[in-house]
Write a protein that holds these residues in place. Structure first.
Motif, PDB file in Angstrom:
ATOM      1  N   GLN B  57      -4.573   9.212   8.658  1.00  0.00           N
ATOM      2  CA  GLN B  57      -3.441   9.420   7.739  1.00  0.00           C
ATOM      3  C   GLN B  57      -2.943   8.113   7.148  1.00  0.00           C
ATOM      4  O   GLN B  57      -2.485   8.076   6.005  1.00  0.00           O
ATOM      5  CB  GLN B  57      -2.306  10.149   8.462  1.00  0.00           C
ATOM      6  N   VAL B  85      -8.886  12.459  -0.655  1.00  0.00           N
ATOM      7  CA  VAL B  85      -8.222  13.680  -0.223  1.00  0.00           C
ATOM      8  C   VAL B  85      -8.507  13.932   1.246  1.00  0.00           C
ATOM      9  O   VAL B  85      -9.622  13.761   1.715  1.00  0.00           O
ATOM     10  CB  VAL B  85      -8.689  14.881  -1.068  1.00  0.00           C
ATOM     11  N   MET B  86      -7.472  14.340   1.944  1.00  0.00           N
ATOM     12  CA  MET B  86      -7.595  14.592   3.364  1.00  0.00           C
ATOM     13  C   MET B  86      -7.713  16.086   3.628  1.00  0.00           C
ATOM     14  O   MET B  86      -7.024  16.892   3.006  1.00  0.00           O
ATOM     15  CB  MET B  86      -6.329  14.052   4.037  1.00  0.00           C
ATOM     16  N   PHE B  88      -7.521  18.844   6.852  1.00  0.00           N
ATOM     17  CA  PHE B  88      -7.024  18.900   8.218  1.00  0.00           C
ATOM     18  C   PHE B  88      -7.807  19.896   9.054  1.00  0.00           C
ATOM     19  O   PHE B  88      -8.660  20.614   8.548  1.00  0.00           O
ATOM     20  CB  PHE B  88      -5.543  19.270   8.214  1.00  0.00           C
ATOM     21  N   HIS B  92      -4.637  25.141   5.984  1.00  0.00           N
ATOM     22  CA  HIS B  92      -3.319  25.030   5.335  1.00  0.00           C
ATOM     23  C   HIS B  92      -3.366  25.472   3.886  1.00  0.00           C
ATOM     24  O   HIS B  92      -2.914  24.759   2.990  1.00  0.00           O
ATOM     25  CB  HIS B  92      -2.780  23.596   5.422  1.00  0.00           C
ATOM     26  N   SER B 154     -10.119  20.363  -2.246  1.00  0.00           N
ATOM     27  CA  SER B 154     -10.229  18.909  -2.269  1.00  0.00           C
ATOM     28  C   SER B 154     -11.249  18.450  -3.307  1.00  0.00           C
ATOM     29  O   SER B 154     -11.031  17.459  -3.993  1.00  0.00           O
ATOM     30  CB  SER B 154     -10.661  18.390  -0.894  1.00  0.00           C
ATOM     31  N   ARG B 287      -1.296  23.330  13.947  1.00  0.00           N
ATOM     32  CA  ARG B 287      -0.168  22.646  13.314  1.00  0.00           C
ATOM     33  C   ARG B 287      -0.299  21.154  13.559  1.00  0.00           C
ATOM     34  O   ARG B 287      -0.687  20.724  14.629  1.00  0.00           O
ATOM     35  CB  ARG B 287       1.142  23.115  13.956  1.00  0.00           C
ATOM     36  N   GLU B 288       0.047  20.389  12.559  1.00  0.00           N
ATOM     37  CA  GLU B 288       0.076  18.957  12.754  1.00  0.00           C
ATOM     38  C   GLU B 288       1.314  18.600  13.557  1.00  0.00           C
ATOM     39  O   GLU B 288       2.292  19.329  13.598  1.00  0.00           O
ATOM     40  CB  GLU B 288       0.142  18.251  11.394  1.00  0.00           C
TER      41      GLU B 288
END
Ligand SMILES: Nc1ncnc2c1ncn2[C@@H]1O[C@H](COP(=O)(O)OP(=O)(O)OP(=O)(O)O)[C@@H](O)[C@H]1O
Ligand SMILES: [Mg+2]
Lengths: 268, 292
Positions: B57, B85-86, B88, B92, B154, B287-288
């Motif tokens: 991040q 672009v990330m 996860f 999401h 992304s 969940r982050e």
């Protein structure tokens, strides 16, 4: 073949639903008819027999044609609409603050809970002193009654927002305007509408007694007027009108919720 | 988008990067330095909690580093950009948008005209094999399909780098394998960089050109391992197996070394083995972490 039987199942299900809907209303009507008849039979209460369904339904066209019902709906609808609008305009920002700011949430919790538990009608004497017209006072009462469901539902909706959505959005180049319009608002629409539906219910309940005093128009006034002139058939006709309109308003809200809900399995 | 010249990779330079969440907390990771060349697929492997997600991040600009710097093509990264672009662990997706709208969301943020968004989204959906799902509600898709939508979301941005944080760990083995293959192939086809964080040694071997082994608390990069294998990579290929065994050993020697009170080499490595293979171990249901 399979498709046909599926549509048949659907028709049967829908038909049963419709049948039950009609049957439920019919039972209510029959109970009312029976009550009216019993009142009529009892010599002590015979002069109240206009409460029964037959005089009521005879009164309907008269009240419609002489403008009583349309005018009452217009005046009440105006007060309800403005009151609700104020409640929504205040309730949503309050809800967003509640959902986003912990300090605000903790600070406002007890005052809000306290204010919420005050019966809206108990503000009436104060409202009449504060506001110039009765109309304004009634609008205030409606707004006070309905602001809480909107605010709390909005806050509850925000609590369900996944913080990762914001990370994703930020990474994909969302501005704060985009975050508001493309994420926060659609994410909380369901809860917001649920809150508005509850607010409408409360507002509708507050509206009629609020109109008993001071004003000379509206559904509440028409009821008070009918009582004073002892026209019981008019009275029940107005009561029925209130029920029908309330039912229509609530059902429209439920439809809107269904339309805008992205939640699975908890449609209203 | 199918034209490899339109998107290409970046030089990544991470210099002496350290991070801590709050002044009171210990360092999350310390003095992390590495470079990547354009089009390179890099993986970061390491024990749970050594700071991999945080590092990713910080590189993406989603979180500030405390000390040190990240530059991409000599440009100092201080905020997120749709050029890197990330993705996860969980997709999401935005549940109030259908597949097509989800994929196009970044282009809408960039105020692209509708017809161009449409074309670009179609291309991206084709790339991830989801053409026929364009109009679907995302909640009606399987986990793997949802992660593909996130990948397409992304890719429409024509990023120069994809940062992936255990993106397939919640998927079943077959879906995971096909996505691992597809993501590497797409990245190579487009010439973009990959930085992949994973628990899974197999994933590292199948997807990366280089594996960075991270270990310790605070985390440091303790090994830089070249995964020199031809494409396409098959799990059953003896060369892949051999490379896997080597990386496993490197990992055990480096990351599995006993630290803070842990003892007995045997037990530790056994635990490592379980940790490495159990890629669905994350307890917090996708969940982050959020500072509560
Ligand atoms: N928001 C936060 N605030 C404070 N500490 C955090 C936060 N997020 C993570 N940490 C801590 O930082 C350390 C590194 O976390 P991180 O999520 O980067 O590890 P990780 O290597 O990705 O682990 P995993 O493999 O389990 O995903 C952990 O000790 C964690 O407890
Ligand atoms: Mg992690």
């Amino acid at each position: 073949m399979a498709e046909k039987s599926q549509s048949q199942v659907w028709i049967r299900k829908f038909g049963l639903k419709l049948f039950n809907w009609v049957a439920g209303l019919l039972i209510l009507f029959l109970l009312w008819l029976l009550g009216g008849y019993l009142i009529y039979l009892n010599p002590d209460t015979t002069h109240f027999s206009d409460f029964g369904p037959i005089p009521t339904f005879q009164a309907f066209p008269l009240l419609w044609e002489d403008g009583t019902i349309p005018n009452a709906i217009k005046s009440s609808g105006y007060r309800l609409g403005i009151g609700l609008l104020i409640a929504i305009c205040c309730g949503i920002p309050i809800g967003i603050l509640l959902g986003r700011s912990r300090t605000f949430r903790e600070l406002s919790n007890s005052p809000f809970q306290l204010l919420r538990m005050i019966s809206p009608l108990s503000w009436e004497p104060i409202a009449v002193i504060v506001f110039v017209t009765w109309n304004q006072a009634i609008i205030f009462l409606i707004a006070v009654a309905s602001v809480w469901p909107v605010a709390f539902a909005t806050a509850a909706g925000l609590a369900k927002v996944d913080p990762a959505w914001f990370k994703v959005a930020r990474n994909l180049g969302a501005s704060s305007w985009h975050r508001l319009t493309q994420i926060i608002i659609p994410a909380i629409t369901f809860d917001m509408l649920t809150g508005i539906r509850a607010a409408l219910g409360v507002a509708w309940i507050v509206l009629v007694p609020a109109e008993f005093l001071g004003v000379t128009s509206g559904l509440g006034y028409s009821i008070a007027d009918a009582r004073e002139t002892l026209s019981y058939d008019h009275l029940t006709a107005m009561v029925l009108t209130i029920g029908i309109i309330g039912y229509i308003l609530d059902s429209s809200c439920a439809l809107a919720i269904k339309r805008f809900s992205w939640h699975r399995g908890d449609e209203a | 988008m199918n034209n490899p010249a339109s998107a290409s990779g970046v030089h990544v330079n991470v210099e002496e990067l350290s991070h801590r969440y709050t002044p009171k907390l210990p360092l999350t990771f310390e003095e992390v330095s590495f470079q990547a060349v354009p089009g390179e697929a890099l993986t970061i492997i390491g024990r749970s909690g050594c700071g991999k997600s945080t590092l990713l991040q910080v590189i993406a600009g989603l979180m500030p580093g405390s000390i040190g710097r990240v530059s991409i093509n000599d440009e100092h990264v201080i905020e997120p950009s749709s050029r890197w672009v990330m993705m996860f662990q969980a997709p999401h997706l935005f549940p109030w948008m259908n597949v097509r709208q989800n994929v196009g969301v970044g282009l809408r943020f960039a105020n692209w005209p509708k017809d161009r968004i449409r074309d670009r989204v179609d291309e991206a959906l084709e790339l991830v094999h989801l053409e026929e799902f364009a109009g679907k509600n995302t909640q009606d898709l399987s986990g793997g399909q949802q992660q593909r939508v996130a990948l397409a979301r992304s890719l429409v941005m024509e990023p120069e780098m994809l940062l992936l944080d255990e993106p397939f760990s919640a998927l079943d083995a077959f879906t995971r394998a096909s996505l691992q293959r597809d993501v590497r192939q797409i990245a190579k086809q487009l010439g973009i960089n990959l930085i992949l964080v994973t628990h899974d040694i197999d994933e590292a071997i199948l997807m990366a050109d280089r594996a960075l082994v991270m270990a310790g608390a605070p985390g440091r990069i303790v090994h830089d391992y070249k995964v020199d294998l031809p494409d396409p990579r098959e799990r059953s290929d003896p060369k892949v197996q051999e490379m896997r065994a080597k990386l496993m050993k490197v990992f055990r020697d480096a990351a599995g070394a006993p630290h803070d009170g842990e003892d007995e080499g045997d037990e530790t490595s056994e635990e490592d083995e379980t940790m490495m293979n159990d890629s669905t171990k994350l307890e917090f249901s996708g969940r982050e972490y959020s500072p509560a």
